[in-house]
Design an enzyme around this catalytic site. Structure first.
Site, PDB file in Angstrom:
ATOM      1  N   PRO A  54       0.847  -1.101  -0.032  1.00  0.00           N
ATOM      2  CA  PRO A  54       0.052   0.120  -0.070  1.00  0.00           C
ATOM      3  C   PRO A  54       1.012   1.158   0.046  1.00  0.00           C
ATOM      4  O   PRO A  54       1.750   1.420   0.773  1.00  0.00           O
ATOM      5  CB  PRO A  54      -0.871  -0.131   1.275  1.00  0.00           C
ATOM      6  N   ASP A 225       5.800   3.710   1.452  1.00  0.00           N
ATOM      7  CA  ASP A 225       5.239   2.464   2.066  1.00  0.00           C
ATOM      8  C   ASP A 225       4.350   2.831   3.336  1.00  0.00           C
ATOM      9  O   ASP A 225       4.898   3.110   4.084  1.00  0.00           O
ATOM     10  CB  ASP A 225       6.172   1.526   2.380  1.00  0.00           C
ATOM     11  N   HIS A 226       3.176   2.833   3.014  1.00  0.00           N
ATOM     12  CA  HIS A 226       2.081   3.236   4.143  1.00  0.00           C
ATOM     13  C   HIS A 226       2.104   2.273   5.219  1.00  0.00           C
ATOM     14  O   HIS A 226       1.629   2.767   6.512  1.00  0.00           O
ATOM     15  CB  HIS A 226       0.629   3.423   3.556  1.00  0.00           C
ATOM     16  N   ARG A 227       2.602   1.051   5.163  1.00  0.00           N
ATOM     17  CA  ARG A 227       2.924   0.254   6.420  1.00  0.00           C
ATOM     18  C   ARG A 227       3.988   0.819   7.182  1.00  0.00           C
ATOM     19  O   ARG A 227       4.290   0.412   8.453  1.00  0.00           O
ATOM     20  CB  ARG A 227       3.209  -1.039   5.867  1.00  0.00           C
ATOM     21  N   VAL A 228       4.835   1.713   6.735  1.00  0.00           N
ATOM     22  CA  VAL A 228       6.066   2.224   7.278  1.00  0.00           C
ATOM     23  C   VAL A 228       5.719   3.707   7.770  1.00  0.00           C
ATOM     24  O   VAL A 228       6.142   4.042   8.768  1.00  0.00           O
ATOM     25  CB  VAL A 228       7.275   2.007   6.640  1.00  0.00           C
TER      26      VAL A 228
END
Length: 252
Positions: A54, A225-228
């Protein structure tokens, strides 16, 4: 009943042609270039990244004159001629130190917080793209970065890089400004948590002291990276980058 000897077995070439015909690509109207190892790996990694990570872009416009002035201060006749991209890499490293949350990678084991700004630089090579890494960029002078980037790019094009020179890294810079591209967005290249896409330095009409004027500007796009990285963190990093670029003369 046909015997085994009489059965026509399509060659690999025929099978490939038939498969391409199903895509509407007629025989005799193309040349087929086989995929080499680099192209296969790049295609697989980027397909997975675009599909599974994502991600979102953040775009800012930066005044480029400080970078141009800082580059002009270097003697172009000396070894390790400094480019705007070399100065940007130094600015990126400074921003990663200022906002360490961006200097991170997502793994299934947890978020990796990198101790150093290991900045990968996208280099076009025959058959694909590779990202050699300037390790611990925050500890190096702009001239050191310039010499290292030139060496890495040269050996990348000759396929002389060692695996540890292009595997890993914490962040990536991709610059298409030299081709006249105004702005673009890049696909993330794991394990990097973000990639900065750099457009061309262009003269644009902007507001200067409340009145229209012309200034040299450049557009950069940070793909996260939207997870980060969340939006506010990415925005803070871009503010840190803008500050480093505005103070480019202090990039040692």
């Amino acid at each position: 009943m046909a015997t085994q000897a009489s059965i026509a077995i399509p060659s690999v070439k025929d099978e490939t042609a038939q498969a391409l015909e199903l895509l509407g690509i007629a025989r005799g109207r193309y040349d087929l270039v086989p995929l080499d190892g680099v192209r296969k790996v790049v295609a697989k990694r980027l397909t997975e990244a675009a599909r599974d990570i994502p991600h979102f872009p953040l775009v800012v416009h930066l005044a480029a004159q400080p970078l141009l002035d800082a580059r002009a201060a270097y003697d172009p006749q000396e070894a390790g001629k400094v480019s705007v991209n070399d100065l940007l890499i130094a600015a990126v490293a400074r921003a990663l130190v200022a906002v360490p949350e961006v200097n991170a990678s997502f793994t299934e084991h947890g978020l990796v917080r990198h101790h150093h700004a290991d900045v990968a630089v996208a280099v076009a090579i025959p058959g694909g793209l590779i990202t050699p890494i300037v390790r611990e960029a925050e500890t190096k002078s702009v001239r050191q970065i310039a010499i290292e980037v030139r060496d890495l790019a040269d050996r990348a094009k000759r396929k002389r890089l060692k695996p540890d020179e292009y595997n890993g890294g914490s962040f990536c810079v991709s610059n298409l400004g030299m081709f006249g591209v105004s702005s673009f967005g890049s696909i993330l290249n794991p394990p990097h948590g973000a990639i900065l896409s750099v457009g061309a330095v262009e003269e644009r009409v902007v507001a200067i002291d409340g009145a229209p004027g012309v200034a040299k500007m450049m557009t950069v796009t940070l793909t996260c990276d939207h997870r980060v990285i969340d939006g506010a963190t990415g925005a803070r990093w871009l503010q840190a980058l803008a500050a480093a670029v505005a103070d480019a003369s202090s990039l040692s």
